[in-house]
Design a protein around this motif. Sequence first.
Motif, mmCIF file in Angstrom:
data_model
loop_
_atom_site.group_PDB
_atom_site.id
_atom_site.type_symbol
_atom_site.label_atom_id
_atom_site.label_comp_id
_atom_site.label_asym_id
_atom_site.label_seq_id
_atom_site.Cartn_x
_atom_site.Cartn_y
_atom_site.Cartn_z
ATOM 1 N N THR A 128 0.813 -1.215 0.000
ATOM 2 C CA THR A 128 0.000 0.000 0.000
ATOM 3 C C THR A 128 0.848 1.268 0.000
ATOM 4 O O THR A 128 2.035 1.253 0.339
ATOM 5 N N GLU A 129 0.210 2.374 -0.379
ATOM 6 C CA GLU A 129 0.883 3.669 -0.330
ATOM 7 C C GLU A 129 1.194 4.067 1.111
ATOM 8 O O GLU A 129 2.187 4.753 1.369
ATOM 9 N N ALA A 130 0.336 3.627 2.030
ATOM 10 C CA ALA A 130 0.572 3.943 3.445
ATOM 11 C C ALA A 130 1.891 3.332 3.918
ATOM 12 O O ALA A 130 2.675 3.986 4.628
ATOM 13 N N TYR A 131 2.158 2.089 3.519
ATOM 14 C CA TYR A 131 3.410 1.438 3.913
ATOM 15 C C TYR A 131 4.608 2.144 3.290
ATOM 16 O O TYR A 131 5.636 2.337 3.948
ATOM 17 N N GLN A 132 4.485 2.538 2.016
ATOM 18 C CA GLN A 132 5.578 3.248 1.363
ATOM 19 C C GLN A 132 5.859 4.568 2.071
ATOM 20 O O GLN A 132 7.016 4.957 2.252
ATOM 21 N N TRP A 133 4.796 5.245 2.494
ATOM 22 C CA TRP A 133 4.972 6.512 3.205
ATOM 23 C C TRP A 133 5.692 6.272 4.526
ATOM 24 O O TRP A 133 6.622 7.015 4.887
ATOM 25 N N LEU A 134 5.287 5.249 5.248
ATOM 26 C CA LEU A 134 5.930 4.938 6.522
ATOM 27 C C LEU A 134 7.396 4.570 6.331
ATOM 28 O O LEU A 134 8.248 4.942 7.144
ATOM 29 N N SER A 135 7.690 3.837 5.271
ATOM 30 C CA SER A 135 9.074 3.438 4.999
ATOM 31 C C SER A 135 9.966 4.658 4.814
ATOM 32 O O SER A 135 11.149 4.642 5.149
ATOM 33 N N GLU A 136 9.388 5.733 4.290
ATOM 34 C CA GLU A 136 10.156 6.949 4.029
ATOM 35 C C GLU A 136 10.167 7.911 5.218
ATOM 36 O O GLU A 136 11.129 8.657 5.406
ATOM 37 N N GLU A 138 16.269 -13.794 11.977
ATOM 38 C CA GLU A 138 17.265 -14.525 12.760
ATOM 39 C C GLU A 138 17.568 -13.832 14.080
ATOM 40 O O GLU A 138 18.000 -14.474 15.041
ATOM 41 N N PHE A 139 17.311 -12.515 14.148
ATOM 42 C CA PHE A 139 17.555 -11.774 15.389
ATOM 43 C C PHE A 139 16.290 -11.618 16.235
ATOM 44 O O PHE A 139 16.361 -11.663 17.462
ATOM 45 N N THR A 140 15.159 -11.419 15.566
ATOM 46 C CA THR A 140 13.914 -11.149 16.295
ATOM 47 C C THR A 140 13.134 -12.412 16.623
ATOM 48 O O THR A 140 12.374 -12.438 17.594
ATOM 49 N N GLY A 141 13.280 -13.440 15.788
ATOM 50 C CA GLY A 141 12.503 -14.659 15.971
ATOM 51 C C GLY A 141 11.066 -14.530 15.523
ATOM 52 O O GLY A 141 10.264 -15.443 15.715
ATOM 53 N N ILE A 142 10.704 -13.394 14.909
ATOM 54 C CA ILE A 142 9.337 -13.130 14.464
ATOM 55 C C ILE A 142 9.333 -12.879 12.956
ATOM 56 O O ILE A 142 10.184 -12.161 12.427
ATOM 57 N N ASP A 143 8.353 -13.481 12.271
ATOM 58 C CA ASP A 143 8.232 -13.282 10.832
ATOM 59 C C ASP A 143 7.939 -11.817 10.506
ATOM 60 O O ASP A 143 7.568 -11.021 11.372
ATOM 61 N N ASN A 144 8.081 -11.496 9.231
ATOM 62 C CA ASN A 144 7.855 -10.131 8.752
ATOM 63 C C ASN A 144 6.467 -9.623 9.139
ATOM 64 O O ASN A 144 5.457 -10.291 8.932
ATOM 65 N N GLU A 145 6.415 -8.416 9.742
ATOM 66 C CA GLU A 145 5.153 -7.755 10.067
ATOM 67 C C GLU A 145 5.243 -6.302 9.610
ATOM 68 O O GLU A 145 5.757 -5.440 10.328
ATOM 69 N N SER A 146 4.746 -6.039 8.423
ATOM 70 C CA SER A 146 4.871 -4.705 7.834
ATOM 71 C C SER A 146 4.018 -3.670 8.546
ATOM 72 O O SER A 146 4.230 -2.469 8.397
ATOM 73 N N TRP A 147 3.055 -4.114 9.356
ATOM 74 C CA TRP A 147 2.123 -3.218 10.027
ATOM 75 C C TRP A 147 2.534 -2.869 11.458
ATOM 76 O O TRP A 147 1.915 -2.029 12.092
ATOM 77 N N HIS A 148 3.562 -3.521 11.988
ATOM 78 C CA HIS A 148 3.925 -3.415 13.406
ATOM 79 C C HIS A 148 5.037 -2.380 13.575
ATOM 80 O O HIS A 148 6.176 -2.606 13.157
#
Length: 276
Positions: free
Chosen positions: A209-217, A234-244
């Motif tokens: 989403t555009e919202a995620y792109q905005w947050l990334s920047e 490998e460091f966090t032990g948690i799968d990808n969570e783009s919303w967290h």
Amino acid sequence: MTAREAETRRSRRTERKNREGAAAAMVIMAVLMCMAIVVFAIWSAGKASESNAVEAGGKPVTLGVARTPSTATGAAAENPNSQSSYQQLSDPFLVLVNTQVPLPENWQVTPAFIGEETVDNRIYDDLNAMFLAAQADGITLWVASGYRSVEDQERILSREIRQHMQNDGMTEEEAREFSLRTINPPGHSEHHTGFVVDLNDVSDNFEETEAYQWLSEHAAEYGFVQRYRSDKVEFTGIDNESWHYRYIGKNHAQEMESLDMCLEEYVEYLKGQGVQ
């Protein structure tokens, strides 16, 4: 009066009544349309306001966290700095909470309300500023999940385990192990800190989403970082969570981003620099 004249008068009266009825119907329709516009405007304003944090400071809530046995899997389970022996940094915004490191005892959260969700009052200003900046750029952000108590986390984990058992035919042990890839055990969730927000749809599609792109920047400018990335499992032990998104403060967020680190790496980096 002839019969023809009487008929003509009746016809004229009928036409007049029809015209008056049509005019009345048009007035009613116009009123209904105006009411609909007003209702929609009120609803839209309400939805827009939900995207902004609304401060409502509450009394501090002290969390007494039970020490639960470690249930970490994968590389995170090998973390030598684990359990209650872990030495936290003095900056509360850098508190580390993961599958191996529980929330510190007597942690306090002073709630600020965001719609129906709450976060710690200490992150309110920067969260609100981020939402307003996103809104100015045509991006809508809202909090799907904020602060959670230990009991909330227990319910969420139990529900996830049951769903995998019912829908995927997993055993309880398999369902628990699978669920812990994205949900930390009670007492080990970052949501307990009040410094975390799950944004918008809480979906893997959020990354597109555009919202995620905005947050990334821009998120780091306001002190927030994407806590769980696919290249840091490998460091966090948690799968990808783009919303967290986790608040760690503006300076730290921008430095951590420039170093391309996750929080586990960054905290160890700071300790190596002599930060306490």
